[in-house]
Design a protein around this motif. Sequence first.
Motif, PDB file in Angstrom:
ATOM      1  N   GLY A 203      61.508  28.146  -1.812  1.00 52.59           N
ATOM      2  CA  GLY A 203      62.516  27.677  -2.497  1.00 52.59           C
ATOM      3  C   GLY A 203      62.089  26.049  -2.976  1.00 52.59           C
ATOM      4  O   GLY A 203      62.747  25.434  -3.419  1.00 52.59           O
ATOM      5  N   LYS A 204      60.557  25.975  -2.606  1.00 52.64           N
ATOM      6  CA  LYS A 204      60.106  24.409  -3.257  1.00 52.64           C
ATOM      7  C   LYS A 204      59.687  24.617  -4.580  1.00 52.64           C
ATOM      8  O   LYS A 204      59.578  23.495  -5.156  1.00 52.64           O
ATOM      9  CB  LYS A 204      58.939  24.091  -2.349  1.00 52.64           C
ATOM     10  N   ILE A 205      59.526  25.798  -5.142  1.00 57.82           N
ATOM     11  CA  ILE A 205      59.254  26.212  -6.533  1.00 57.82           C
ATOM     12  C   ILE A 205      60.340  27.099  -6.994  1.00 57.82           C
ATOM     13  O   ILE A 205      60.297  28.411  -6.555  1.00 57.82           O
ATOM     14  CB  ILE A 205      57.961  26.770  -6.623  1.00 57.82           C
ATOM     15  N   LYS A 206      61.194  26.669  -7.968  1.00 56.72           N
ATOM     16  CA  LYS A 206      62.387  27.213  -8.043  1.00 56.72           C
ATOM     17  C   LYS A 206      62.616  27.957  -9.434  1.00 56.72           C
ATOM     18  O   LYS A 206      61.518  27.495 -10.401  1.00 56.72           O
ATOM     19  CB  LYS A 206      63.637  26.335  -7.791  1.00 56.72           C
ATOM     20  N   ASP A 207      63.351  28.837  -9.579  1.00 55.41           N
ATOM     21  CA  ASP A 207      63.630  29.208 -11.069  1.00 55.41           C
ATOM     22  C   ASP A 207      62.636  30.068 -11.661  1.00 55.41           C
ATOM     23  O   ASP A 207      62.416  30.308 -12.894  1.00 55.41           O
ATOM     24  CB  ASP A 207      64.024  28.158 -12.030  1.00 55.41           C
ATOM     25  N   CYS A 208      61.801  30.677 -10.830  1.00 53.22           N
ATOM     26  CA  CYS A 208      60.739  31.732 -11.046  1.00 53.22           C
ATOM     27  C   CYS A 208      60.178  32.428 -10.126  1.00 53.22           C
ATOM     28  O   CYS A 208      60.712  32.135  -8.799  1.00 53.22           O
ATOM     29  CB  CYS A 208      59.518  31.043 -11.832  1.00 53.22           C
ATOM     30  N   ILE A 209      59.265  33.387 -10.403  1.00 50.15           N
ATOM     31  CA  ILE A 209      58.845  34.467  -9.265  1.00 50.15           C
ATOM     32  C   ILE A 209      57.229  33.946  -9.077  1.00 50.15           C
ATOM     33  O   ILE A 209      56.673  34.144 -10.284  1.00 50.15           O
ATOM     34  CB  ILE A 209      59.097  35.737  -9.475  1.00 50.15           C
ATOM     35  N   VAL A 210      56.756  33.492  -8.370  1.00 47.88           N
ATOM     36  CA  VAL A 210      55.383  33.025  -8.033  1.00 47.88           C
ATOM     37  C   VAL A 210      54.684  34.149  -7.248  1.00 47.88           C
ATOM     38  O   VAL A 210      54.941  34.240  -6.048  1.00 47.88           O
ATOM     39  CB  VAL A 210      55.325  31.645  -7.637  1.00 47.88           C
ATOM     40  N   ASP A 211      53.658  34.449  -7.782  1.00 51.24           N
ATOM     41  CA  ASP A 211      52.665  35.537  -6.958  1.00 51.24           C
ATOM     42  C   ASP A 211      51.194  35.075  -6.848  1.00 51.24           C
ATOM     43  O   ASP A 211      50.809  35.090  -8.240  1.00 51.24           O
ATOM     44  CB  ASP A 211      52.897  36.818  -7.172  1.00 51.24           C
ATOM     45  N   GLY A 212      50.567  35.043  -5.953  1.00 51.04           N
ATOM     46  CA  GLY A 212      49.092  34.735  -5.803  1.00 51.04           C
ATOM     47  C   GLY A 212      48.550  34.943  -4.785  1.00 51.04           C
ATOM     48  O   GLY A 212      49.059  34.756  -3.643  1.00 51.04           O
ATOM     49  N   PRO A 213      46.983  35.114  -4.401  1.00 52.15           N
ATOM     50  CA  PRO A 213      46.066  35.137  -5.670  1.00 52.15           C
ATOM     51  C   PRO A 213      46.408  36.479  -6.400  1.00 52.15           C
ATOM     52  O   PRO A 213      46.674  37.559  -5.568  1.00 52.15           O
ATOM     53  CB  PRO A 213      44.863  34.810  -4.978  1.00 52.15           C
ATOM     54  N   LEU A 214      46.256  36.561  -7.723  1.00 47.71           N
ATOM     55  CA  LEU A 214      46.230  37.674  -8.400  1.00 47.71           C
ATOM     56  C   LEU A 214      45.112  37.753  -9.528  1.00 47.71           C
ATOM     57  O   LEU A 214      44.783  36.682 -10.103  1.00 47.71           O
ATOM     58  CB  LEU A 214      47.540  37.812  -9.288  1.00 47.71           C
ATOM     59  N   SER A 215      44.364  39.008  -9.519  1.00 46.96           N
ATOM     60  CA  SER A 215      43.382  38.853 -10.771  1.00 46.96           C
ATOM     61  C   SER A 215      44.086  39.424 -12.009  1.00 46.96           C
ATOM     62  O   SER A 215      45.264  39.689 -11.787  1.00 46.96           O
ATOM     63  CB  SER A 215      42.595  40.212 -10.204  1.00 46.96           C
ATOM     64  N   LEU A 216      43.551  39.172 -13.113  1.00 50.63           N
ATOM     65  CA  LEU A 216      44.183  39.226 -14.400  1.00 50.63           C
ATOM     66  C   LEU A 216      44.701  40.736 -14.674  1.00 50.63           C
ATOM     67  O   LEU A 216      45.978  41.146 -15.164  1.00 50.63           O
ATOM     68  CB  LEU A 216      43.291  38.849 -15.432  1.00 50.63           C
ATOM     69  N   ASP A 217      43.982  41.821 -14.162  1.00 50.36           N
ATOM     70  CA  ASP A 217      44.238  43.023 -14.421  1.00 50.36           C
ATOM     71  C   ASP A 217      45.435  43.273 -13.633  1.00 50.36           C
ATOM     72  O   ASP A 217      46.552  44.096 -14.225  1.00 50.36           O
ATOM     73  CB  ASP A 217      43.091  44.140 -14.035  1.00 50.36           C
ATOM     74  N   LEU A 218      45.654  42.946 -12.494  1.00 53.18           N
ATOM     75  CA  LEU A 218      46.743  43.361 -11.510  1.00 53.18           C
ATOM     76  C   LEU A 218      48.187  42.397 -11.958  1.00 53.18           C
ATOM     77  O   LEU A 218      49.072  42.971 -11.959  1.00 53.18           O
ATOM     78  CB  LEU A 218      46.783  42.668 -10.101  1.00 53.18           C
TER      79      LEU A 218
END
Length: 309
Positions: A203-218
């Motif tokens: 909940g420290k970064i809100k109002d979005c869904i953050v995923d990583g690390p991700l390659s560009l194709d994924l």
Amino acid sequence: MSKSFNEIFEKVKQLPPKKVSVAVAQDSEVLLAVKAAKEKGIADSVLFGDADKIRAIASEIEMNVDDFTIIDIKDPIEAAHEAVKYVHDGKADMYMKGLIDTKDFLRSVLDKEVGLRSGRPLSHVCVFEVKGYDKLMFLTDVAFVPYPSLEDKVSIIENTVEICNAVGIDMPKVAALTAVEVVNPKMPETVEAAELSKMNDEGKIKDCIVDGPLSLDLATCPEAAIHKGATDRKVVGDADILLFPDIQAGNIAYKTFVHFVDSENGNMITGTKAPVILTSRSDDFEVKVNSLALAALVAEYMKNQKGNE
């Protein structure tokens, strides 16, 4: 939710009239853009700069300058100072770069007395409409923050989420991009990407869904997730925001999209009190028109947010 620049244009037409202040407007591509913006109902413009040169260029492109306010200031630095002050004082909704060095333009944006500082770090976002991708794609940062720290990346995400919200994306999916989709201690970017995802979970970064690390194709291709056995990731093949590890990766991707992909784009500086339209000298007037439309939508969103505080 806007999925194309045509949809952005249609939304802007429904908004109260917007006004853009242009710093050093004696540039043919800039004048073509503000001419088109007026014709499309995006915004009226106030042109700061050398009036003689503005009128001469306008004559060449068959632009009726009587439809615009021109404020004659020969010196570019002074013109930028007065142009940004015009926005600072609430007389215009947006600020646009004309024929002036980027460093001098940004110096006016950051002016402590008449600039557009908000107290937040600034960053850059480029919005792409790419043929074959069923939503707008937000690339950041490709032009402003060279080597963002973890803290910088949090600010970049927050700034870009605001732009997504302005175009109707309520919970954007953020792909923290690296060369691979697994954490490798020898690749610091992957460690930071995983930390951003964890901060989002906490909940420290809100109002979005953050995923990583991700390659560009994924991040952008559902089939890649299937092939790699990664369908359980938070962002799978439909990212809204592509967060680059540094300006090198971001700028290369940006120019690849521009020169090799069937696409349109518009871009702006974020984290300011009002939208700031910063385009490259090499960008044609269509990019500048797209940027004006995007900025008009953001200006209305910021006005509404301020009214709700």
